[in-house]
Design a protein around this motif. Structure first.
Motif, PDB file in Angstrom:
ATOM      1  N   GLU A  53      43.247 134.546   2.313  1.00  0.00           N
ATOM      2  CA  GLU A  53      43.415 136.068   2.089  1.00  0.00           C
ATOM      3  C   GLU A  53      42.332 136.606   2.536  1.00  0.00           C
ATOM      4  OE1 GLU A  53      45.333 138.776   2.168  1.00  0.00           O
ATOM      5  OE2 GLU A  53      46.761 137.441   0.825  1.00  0.00           O
ATOM      6  N   PRO A  54      42.490 137.298   3.625  1.00  0.00           N
ATOM      7  CA  PRO A  54      41.434 138.154   4.316  1.00  0.00           C
ATOM      8  C   PRO A  54      41.104 139.378   3.259  1.00  0.00           C
ATOM      9  CG  PRO A  54      42.724 137.443   5.976  1.00  0.00           C
ATOM     10  CD  PRO A  54      43.432 137.070   4.899  1.00  0.00           C
ATOM     11  N   GLU A  55      42.123 139.922   2.500  1.00  0.00           N
ATOM     12  CA  GLU A  55      42.063 141.115   1.702  1.00  0.00           C
ATOM     13  C   GLU A  55      41.194 140.933   0.110  1.00  0.00           C
ATOM     14  OE1 GLU A  55      41.861 144.172   2.995  1.00  0.00           O
ATOM     15  OE2 GLU A  55      42.486 143.222   4.890  1.00  0.00           O
ATOM     16  N   ALA A  56      41.502 139.458  -0.070  1.00  0.00           N
ATOM     17  CA  ALA A  56      40.984 139.260  -1.219  1.00  0.00           C
ATOM     18  C   ALA A  56      39.308 139.753  -1.505  1.00  0.00           C
ATOM     19  CB  ALA A  56      40.838 137.685  -1.674  1.00  0.00           C
ATOM     20  N   ASN A  57      39.383 140.404  -2.653  1.00  0.00           N
ATOM     21  CA  ASN A  57      37.982 140.914  -2.763  1.00  0.00           C
ATOM     22  C   ASN A  57      37.012 140.421  -4.132  1.00  0.00           C
ATOM     23  OD1 ASN A  57      35.424 142.571  -2.558  1.00  0.00           O
ATOM     24  ND2 ASN A  57      36.210 144.394  -3.742  1.00  0.00           N
ATOM     25  N   ALA A 174      53.697 145.174   8.911  1.00  0.00           N
ATOM     26  CA  ALA A 174      52.243 144.728   8.531  1.00  0.00           C
ATOM     27  C   ALA A 174      51.883 144.844   7.251  1.00  0.00           C
ATOM     28  CB  ALA A 174      51.514 146.131   9.067  1.00  0.00           C
ATOM     29  N   PRO A 175      52.345 143.420   6.615  1.00  0.00           N
ATOM     30  CA  PRO A 175      51.756 143.234   5.213  1.00  0.00           C
ATOM     31  C   PRO A 175      50.409 143.157   5.059  1.00  0.00           C
ATOM     32  CG  PRO A 175      52.281 141.227   6.294  1.00  0.00           C
ATOM     33  CD  PRO A 175      52.943 142.250   7.456  1.00  0.00           C
ATOM     34  N   ILE A 176      49.904 143.888   3.910  1.00  0.00           N
ATOM     35  CA  ILE A 176      48.608 143.753   3.461  1.00  0.00           C
ATOM     36  C   ILE A 176      48.247 142.466   2.993  1.00  0.00           C
ATOM     37  CG2 ILE A 176      46.902 144.968   1.899  1.00  0.00           C
ATOM     38  CD1 ILE A 176      48.725 147.366   2.265  1.00  0.00           C
ATOM     39  N   LEU A 177      49.075 142.021   2.057  1.00  0.00           N
ATOM     40  CA  LEU A 177      48.721 140.596   1.325  1.00  0.00           C
ATOM     41  C   LEU A 177      49.615 139.350   1.844  1.00  0.00           C
ATOM     42  CD1 LEU A 177      48.203 141.762  -2.101  1.00  0.00           C
ATOM     43  CD2 LEU A 177      46.472 141.401  -0.589  1.00  0.00           C
ATOM     44  N   ASN A 178      48.780 138.583   2.104  1.00  0.00           N
ATOM     45  CA  ASN A 178      49.777 137.189   2.297  1.00  0.00           C
ATOM     46  C   ASN A 178      50.057 136.540   1.128  1.00  0.00           C
ATOM     47  OD1 ASN A 178      49.463 137.524   5.076  1.00  0.00           O
ATOM     48  ND2 ASN A 178      47.259 136.729   4.866  1.00  0.00           N
ATOM     49  N   ARG A 179      49.338 136.395  -0.037  1.00  0.00           N
ATOM     50  CA  ARG A 179      49.368 135.668  -1.245  1.00  0.00           C
ATOM     51  C   ARG A 179      49.366 136.717  -2.489  1.00  0.00           C
ATOM     52  NH1 ARG A 179      47.389 132.879   2.782  1.00  0.00           N
ATOM     53  NH2 ARG A 179      48.402 130.888   3.173  1.00  0.00           N
ATOM     54  N   THR A 180      49.642 136.112  -3.625  1.00  0.00           N
ATOM     55  CA  THR A 180      49.576 136.802  -4.852  1.00  0.00           C
ATOM     56  C   THR A 180      47.885 136.687  -5.305  1.00  0.00           C
ATOM     57  OG1 THR A 180      51.786 136.438  -5.563  1.00  0.00           O
ATOM     58  CG2 THR A 180      50.221 136.935  -7.038  1.00  0.00           C
ATOM     59  N   SER A 187      42.025 140.643 -15.933  1.00  0.00           N
ATOM     60  CA  SER A 187      43.296 140.669 -16.327  1.00  0.00           C
ATOM     61  C   SER A 187      44.436 141.824 -15.306  1.00  0.00           C
ATOM     62  CB  SER A 187      43.487 141.383 -17.776  1.00  0.00           C
ATOM     63  OG  SER A 187      42.993 140.559 -18.935  1.00  0.00           O
ATOM     64  N   LEU A 188      44.152 141.489 -13.926  1.00  0.00           N
ATOM     65  CA  LEU A 188      44.856 142.292 -12.950  1.00  0.00           C
ATOM     66  C   LEU A 188      45.429 141.107 -12.238  1.00  0.00           C
ATOM     67  CD1 LEU A 188      42.042 144.793 -12.339  1.00  0.00           C
ATOM     68  CD2 LEU A 188      44.041 145.093 -13.752  1.00  0.00           C
ATOM     69  N   TYR A 189      46.602 141.836 -11.529  1.00  0.00           N
ATOM     70  CA  TYR A 189      47.431 140.978 -10.599  1.00  0.00           C
ATOM     71  C   TYR A 189      47.739 141.908  -9.368  1.00  0.00           C
ATOM     72  CZ  TYR A 189      51.846 142.295 -12.380  1.00  0.00           C
ATOM     73  OH  TYR A 189      52.824 142.936 -12.755  1.00  0.00           O
ATOM     74  N   VAL A 190      47.795 141.340  -8.155  1.00  0.00           N
ATOM     75  CA  VAL A 190      48.369 142.168  -7.063  1.00  0.00           C
ATOM     76  C   VAL A 190      49.287 141.264  -6.161  1.00  0.00           C
ATOM     77  CG1 VAL A 190      47.944 143.603  -4.953  1.00  0.00           C
ATOM     78  CG2 VAL A 190      46.338 143.655  -6.891  1.00  0.00           C
ATOM     79  N   ALA A 191      50.554 141.690  -5.919  1.00  0.00           N
ATOM     80  CA  ALA A 191      51.415 140.902  -5.124  1.00  0.00           C
ATOM     81  C   ALA A 191      52.392 141.765  -4.219  1.00  0.00           C
ATOM     82  CB  ALA A 191      52.342 140.231  -5.987  1.00  0.00           C
ATOM     83  N   GLN A 192      52.555 141.396  -3.094  1.00  0.00           N
ATOM     84  CA  GLN A 192      53.580 142.266  -2.194  1.00  0.00           C
ATOM     85  C   GLN A 192      54.847 141.672  -1.793  1.00  0.00           C
ATOM     86  OE1 GLN A 192      51.602 143.056   1.729  1.00  0.00           O
ATOM     87  NE2 GLN A 192      52.916 145.007   1.838  1.00  0.00           N
ATOM     88  N   ARG A 193      55.782 142.230  -2.196  1.00  0.00           N
ATOM     89  CA  ARG A 193      57.079 141.799  -1.939  1.00  0.00           C
ATOM     90  C   ARG A 193      57.686 141.571  -0.355  1.00  0.00           C
ATOM     91  NH1 ARG A 193      60.386 145.599  -6.397  1.00  0.00           N
ATOM     92  NH2 ARG A 193      59.874 144.565  -8.389  1.00  0.00           N
TER      93      ARG A 193
END
Length: 204
Positions: A53-57, A174-180, A187-193
């Motif tokens: 996940e290149p966008e994982a910070n 052009a999805p930003i995220l590949n994975r959850t 206590s945070l989460y990010v996902a893309q439908r």
């Protein structure tokens, strides 16, 4: 339980096409290990995180660890509920949409045997003027999510405070995220439908 749930989603003819099976990256403050055959990879190096996940910070360090659960996925809950509802209707289930539950009906043994309803268009002030109608049932299930703690539904105690979820639209081309991404430390989460919608939640 997670494994059973995933097997159910993958095998059910109605639901198996709905989830986005792309895996989950999880950041935690303690080391984890595979339990009961649950597939997990990690702790991950920065290079492996960027590969997945290149966008994982976030990265593994002395205070936190990042793991990859390749078998996991996520689903658009509204889409899944609509599919289940349509299937239930085709099987003879009736949905009542013009009523609002304002109380529970109990028998002499205090067992719940039904609900009290008013028209869904009435507001709280009108509830005092309209006589609630009793509707009886063999089984009453409270499935109102965070609203299950409402007194009219019996005041089901919530063990945890409900988290807040925010939605923002992005391009599915052009999805930003590949994975959850799940950050258990914050206590945070990010996902893309699949449609590009980004879900950002947490705070539970």
């Amino acid at each position: 339980l997670n494994q059973m749930g995933m097997r159910g989603w993958r095998s059910d003819p109605l639901l198996r096409g709905l989830p986005k099976w792309a895996g989950t990256l999880v950041r935690t403050n303690k080391e984890m290990e595979s339990v009961g055959g649950y597939a997990v990879e990690g702790p991950l190096s920065m290079e492996r995180i960027r590969e997945l996940e290149p966008e994982a910070n976030f990265a593994s360090n002395a205070e936190s660890y990042v793991y990859y659960f390749a078998d996991e996925g996520h689903v658009n809950a509204q889409e899944a509920v609509c599919a289940l509802r349509q299937e239930a209707k085709s099987s003879g289930v009736q949905f009542v949409t013009d009523k609002r539950v304002v109380g529970l009906v109990r028998n002499e043994e205090q067992r719940v045997v039904g609900v009290e309803t008013v028209l869904s268009s009435t507001n709280d002030d009108d509830d005092r003027q309209e006589t609630a109608k009793e509707q009886f049932a063999d089984v009453v299930i409270v499935a109102a999510g965070a609203n299950s703690s409402d007194k009219s539904l019996g005041g089901v105690p919530l063990v945890h405070n409900p988290s807040k979820t925010y939605f923002t639209q992005a391009s599915p081309e052009a999805p930003i995220l590949n994975r959850t991404l799940v950050d258990m430390v914050s206590s945070l989460y990010v996902a893309q439908r699949k449609d590009g919608t980004l879900l950002i939640g947490g705070g539970a």
